[in-house]
Design an enzyme around this catalytic site. Sequence first.
Site, PDB file in Angstrom:
ATOM      1  N   GLY A  77       0.798  -1.229   0.000  1.00 48.75           N
ATOM      2  CA  GLY A  77       0.000   0.000   0.000  1.00 48.75           C
ATOM      3  C   GLY A  77       0.821   1.264   0.000  1.00 48.75           C
ATOM      4  N   ASN A  78       2.006   1.230   0.648  1.00 44.27           N
ATOM      5  CA  ASN A  78       2.839   2.439   0.696  1.00 44.27           C
ATOM      6  C   ASN A  78       3.411   2.798  -0.664  1.00 44.27           C
ATOM      7  OD1 ASN A  78       4.521   0.020   1.004  1.00 44.27           O
ATOM      8  ND2 ASN A  78       6.214   1.428   1.281  1.00 44.27           N
ATOM      9  N   LYS A 136      -8.974  -9.279   6.440  1.00 46.26           N
ATOM     10  CA  LYS A 136      -8.286  -8.381   5.517  1.00 46.26           C
ATOM     11  C   LYS A 136      -8.684  -6.924   5.759  1.00 46.26           C
ATOM     12  CE  LYS A 136      -5.629  -7.329   2.107  1.00 46.26           C
ATOM     13  NZ  LYS A 136      -4.183  -7.380   2.319  1.00 46.26           N
ATOM     14  N   LYS A 159      -3.125  -9.585  -1.689  1.00 43.28           N
ATOM     15  CA  LYS A 159      -2.354  -9.425  -2.923  1.00 43.28           C
ATOM     16  C   LYS A 159      -1.056 -10.224  -2.894  1.00 43.28           C
ATOM     17  CE  LYS A 159       1.066  -6.294  -1.730  1.00 43.28           C
ATOM     18  NZ  LYS A 159       0.948  -6.492  -0.305  1.00 43.28           N
ATOM     19  N   LYS A 217       2.737 -11.895   3.987  1.00 46.38           N
ATOM     20  CA  LYS A 217       3.919 -11.766   3.122  1.00 46.38           C
ATOM     21  C   LYS A 217       4.852 -12.954   3.330  1.00 46.38           C
ATOM     22  CE  LYS A 217       3.664  -6.721   3.145  1.00 46.38           C
ATOM     23  NZ  LYS A 217       2.253  -6.753   3.526  1.00 46.38           N
TER      24      LYS A 217
END
Length: 314
Positions: A11-12, A129, A213, A275
């Site tokens: 997101g960053n 999420k 994602k 992740k």
Amino acid sequence: MSQKIVIALGGNALQSGKSEPTAEAQLEVVRKTCEHIADISCKDYEIALVHGNGPQVGRILLASETAKDVTPAMPFDVCGAMSQGYIGYHLQQCMKYALNKRDKNVPVLTIATQMVVEKEDPGFKNPTKPIGPFYSEEEAKALEAEKGYTMKEDAGRGWRRVVASPIPRKIVEIDAVKKLWDSSIVISCGGGGIPVIENKDGTLEGVAAVIDKDFAAELLAEQVEADVLMILTEVEKVAINFNKPNQENLSNLNLADAAKYIEEGQFAPGSMLPKVEAAMKFVRAYPEKKAIITSLDKAIDALEGKTGTVISFA
């Protein structure tokens, strides 16, 4: 021979927490992101991009629900598709500009990507999420009471709405991605893909969920037989005892140690945990390959073995 890399953008890489949550502010962040990604491409790596959409799909849904008395609210899967379109548009525009500056003429395109999930996936019973903006605990409790949302604290950064996050099983448009790979930089599986279930008659039906994602990028990396799965986030390396005086940054992480740290609760759900789990899944599928978790600005250094966390089979 060029290495094939699937890059998952956090997101960053799309939206700064310090700027207004507007399309204009996002475009400015994406411009800077694409400078880094273009540098990777110019190092003769073959790349494909996958991006998140948590903040964006949350805002699209919020806008749709707020305007329901003026125009009918859009279903969640449609909001996800809308986020794929406008984030992909920003990435296409900025990637093409960054590549042109480097005299590299490569088409950049976005595929509206559907992702098959299982109707009985346990994720639908346990929403995890995060989507949308951050709230204070007081605001979060009010939203739970008023709208029936499920709200959870997100890694010390505030409270956010959480929705179902089923595991991706099949990329519907994978053949198109493969055919375009050699000639283009493809942006696909945006926001984890538009979640759909496959009916017995072969039709697809959208469902209310956001697929992580990182797991979508992992599945894509498997399907295109990538050499590296690279997951870009806010930190340079994965850490244990994160934000504590005894924090330890990890340069290498094998499957056994990763499993041990997960059992200890070292990685925050909805943040670092998916992740690491996605990276583990990739190296289980391809024991001779590797996954890398690092920050956007350190991506090339990480590919050259100078930093980042490398997740390997053993």
